[in-house]
Design a protein around this motif. Structure first.
Motif, mmCIF file in Angstrom:
data_model
loop_
_atom_site.group_PDB
_atom_site.id
_atom_site.type_symbol
_atom_site.label_atom_id
_atom_site.label_comp_id
_atom_site.label_asym_id
_atom_site.label_seq_id
_atom_site.Cartn_x
_atom_site.Cartn_y
_atom_site.Cartn_z
ATOM 1 N N GLY A 1 0.836 -1.196 0.000
ATOM 2 C CA GLY A 1 0.000 0.000 0.000
ATOM 3 C C GLY A 1 0.869 1.242 0.000
ATOM 4 O O GLY A 1 2.069 1.167 0.264
ATOM 5 N N LEU A 2 0.236 2.370 -0.291
ATOM 6 C CA LEU A 2 0.973 3.628 -0.425
ATOM 7 C C LEU A 2 0.249 4.747 0.296
ATOM 8 O O LEU A 2 -0.975 4.864 0.202
ATOM 9 N N ILE A 3 1.025 5.585 0.980
ATOM 10 C CA ILE A 3 0.507 6.848 1.482
ATOM 11 C C ILE A 3 1.301 7.932 0.770
ATOM 12 O O ILE A 3 2.533 7.908 0.775
ATOM 13 N N VAL A 4 0.587 8.834 0.118
ATOM 14 C CA VAL A 4 1.263 9.813 -0.732
ATOM 15 C C VAL A 4 0.877 11.230 -0.314
ATOM 16 O O VAL A 4 -0.312 11.550 -0.213
ATOM 17 N N ILE A 5 1.871 12.044 -0.052
ATOM 18 C CA ILE A 5 1.653 13.482 0.057
ATOM 19 C C ILE A 5 1.999 14.018 -1.316
ATOM 20 O O ILE A 5 3.167 14.101 -1.685
ATOM 21 N N PRO A 6 1.000 14.333 -2.110
ATOM 22 C CA PRO A 6 1.261 14.552 -3.532
ATOM 23 C C PRO A 6 1.983 15.873 -3.816
ATOM 24 O O PRO A 6 1.703 16.891 -3.195
ATOM 25 N N ALA A 7 2.911 15.808 -4.748
ATOM 26 C CA ALA A 7 3.543 17.024 -5.264
ATOM 27 C C ALA A 7 2.849 17.428 -6.562
ATOM 28 O O ALA A 7 2.738 18.605 -6.877
ATOM 29 N N GLY A 8 2.380 16.440 -7.318
ATOM 30 C CA GLY A 8 1.758 16.710 -8.603
ATOM 31 C C GLY A 8 0.249 16.869 -8.492
ATOM 32 O O GLY A 8 -0.327 16.684 -7.420
ATOM 33 N N ASP A 9 -0.383 17.197 -9.609
ATOM 34 C CA ASP A 9 -1.832 17.378 -9.605
ATOM 35 C C ASP A 9 -2.502 16.467 -10.633
ATOM 36 O O ASP A 9 -3.630 16.703 -11.043
ATOM 37 N N ASP A 10 -1.795 15.425 -11.057
ATOM 38 C CA ASP A 10 -2.398 14.450 -11.967
ATOM 39 C C ASP A 10 -1.905 13.064 -11.558
ATOM 40 O O ASP A 10 -0.735 12.728 -11.755
ATOM 41 N N HIS A 11 -2.790 12.285 -10.952
ATOM 42 C CA HIS A 11 -2.379 10.978 -10.435
ATOM 43 C C HIS A 11 -2.962 9.824 -11.234
ATOM 44 O O HIS A 11 -3.038 8.701 -10.730
ATOM 45 N N ARG A 12 -3.324 10.107 -12.514
ATOM 46 C CA ARG A 12 -3.866 9.020 -13.329
ATOM 47 C C ARG A 12 -2.813 7.935 -13.560
ATOM 48 O O ARG A 12 -3.157 6.786 -13.790
#
Lengths: 331, 331
Positions: B115-126
């Motif tokens: 599993g993953l926990i992501v603090i996103p830097a980007g704005d497209d996670h497709r």
């Protein structure tokens, strides 16, 4: 690779063929690509590895507490070096538990990291020998490896603590407390040794109740500080703290008290200079620790041989006020 | 598993057989083991996974800056939950770079995290959709996912900033500066929105030179603060800072000045209460963010279905002095 291709006047595919010693390249083209590689200082080994395995190179960093700000700059310095080499950094925390350290290190090896930087929690690293023999380069940081000879980059904990305690003595203190981390941690005992030698150098005896080693939990540190500050017989007039986690708690204890007590802490920390008084520290350079370890690791990955390096970085005493307070019982 | 075995009065192998639905267990024994599992809240799926794959379960945490102390308690909270589930945590940093985030996330997936926990830097996670479809549970923290619907746990940046700016207005300020992070970061724009709404609520106009978004590098923040504090026309009498990295730099700028300027910062930070004046903050609970995200992740790994959860945690205004300073030009 793009730069190499441009300089040699060939396509990327040709560079890849030369790097991987694949057929289909004329001797003249091969020579031009190799000259471009040499001229640009292109890291053949790293890139070859990436190309061969069809995946990004990666290194693992195992540290002991993700929430200790000391590791922030170290972590970031390692990451910058990794990135400059086109490698990913993956991290994990041992939470100062030797079993956890081993589990994490082996899990990273199983996930095929190319190299490891370890801030060891344990004192026996023979479990790493098969991995190292299989080619996983390993550098230890902050503390030495246990029972194996390996590359180590660390600060001069002994010398730094000795200088910090000598600084308090030079400001007139005779009764100085030492509050440090667990005695099984190498840096904790080295700093305690620095304390004892500085006291002995000045011909000062050390009362047993002036020394408190243990966890860095705030409750433990607070109790230890209060005990030595409030002792009915020979209370300390100054405290030397063994790392930044201990220091920030002692700063809180001292802020509540009327009688001024001198403080020198091992490790610099953010905002130490803006407190009143500013906190005098023995600063180690966490970023340089990380960068030096990562440079060493990548030189090993690039094939550098030779005996394990043992690098010891100097510390630096930064006087800001708290360490220059005279003893409250002075003349 | 040991506790289950002890409670059911059977060996570890028997527990393993029941968990993996292997033959060789009598119905009565199976019932006892299952009752022990239920009684102890034993996580069948996790353990089954570990046993089946013959390796330790692991989760990945991708955050944006390893040296930002905000992430320390978050990181540690995730690690504690992971450990309680018998899983390892491995981390990486995107350094606020969307390409780096994607590279790291996919590298962790290739290394078979569960599993993953992501603090996103980007704005497209497709790019994550194939991995999620293949069973990699993913929870986003601190900022929402971009262009996909996914589990998110974050703080109420808008509401927190609005309350913080309203606090300054309540103390008499009319000209309030806002210094925040890069405008492409969701939390930065949400906090700016809170600022604008609080000003509008009070009928106050905002001069363009009172708002400065950009990197959190100290030089940039220092210049932005000085520009709005020293403006010949309508200098600000108070500053709202968009995160802890900005706040600590503004604290330094204000410490050098004679004229007292009020300050409220988003994010609490260590020692904020010991500075003079103490720094008033809008505190988010980083540990609860991490714990909530990790609990959600493990519930997904345990098979919890349902639509993606969007959890928003409240912030808390902590008044310590800097936010209660009146305007220097007040009557």
């Amino acid at each position: 690779m793009k730069d190499v291709a441009a300089r040699a006047g060939v396509g990327l595919k040709t560079v890849s063929r030369v790097v991987n010693a694949e057929p289909g390249v004329t001797p003249d083209t091969e020579r031009r690509v190799k000259e471009a590689i040499d001229a640009l200082g292109f890291r053949r080994n790293d890139s070859a590895r990436v190309l061969r395995k069809g995946r990004t190179a990666s290194i693992g960093l195992v540290l002991e507490d993700l929430a200790d700000p000391f590791y922030g700059p170290l972590n970031r310095a390692v990451e910058e070096v990794a990135r400059a080499h086109g490698a990913l950094l993956i991290n994990g925390s041992s939470a100062e538990d030797p079993d956890r350290e081993q589990e994490l290190v082996l899990a990273l090896c199983a996930r095929r990291v190319d190299g490891l930087i370890v801030i060891p929690a344990g004192d026996d690293h023979r479990y790493l020998e098969p991995e190292m023999a299989a080619g996983v380069a390993t550098v230890f940081v902050d503390r030495p490896a246990g029972r194996i000879d390996a590359d180590v980059v660390r600060s001069d904990s002994f010398g730094g603590a000795r200088a910090g305690v000598a600084h308090l003595i030079a400001h007139g203190h005779r009764r100085i407390g030492f509050i440090g981390d667990q005695p099984r941690i190498h840096t904790a005992t080295e700093r305690l040794r620095g304390y004892h030698v500085a006291m002995a150098d000045a011909g000062l005896a050390v009362a047993p109740e002036w020394v408190a080693l243990g966890s860095t939990r705030p409750e433990r540190v607070r109790a230890a500080a209060r005990t030595m500050l409030d002792a009915p017989h020979e209370p300390v007039t100054a405290v030397f703290t063994g790392n930044n986690r201990v220091t920030v708690t002692v700063v809180r204890v001292l802020a509540e008290r009327e009688r001024p007590v001198a403080l020198v802490g091992f490790d610099d920390f953010e905002l130490a200079d803006l407190l009143v008084p500013g906190v005098t520290v023995v600063a180690q350079d966490a970023a340089t620790l990380g960068r030096t370890a990562a440079d060493l690791l990548f030189s090993r990955l690039d094939g550098a041989g030779g005996a394990p390096s043992h690098v010891v970085l100097e510390t630096r005493l930064v006087a800001r006020g708290s360490g220059e307070i005279p003893p409250w019982d002075a003349g």
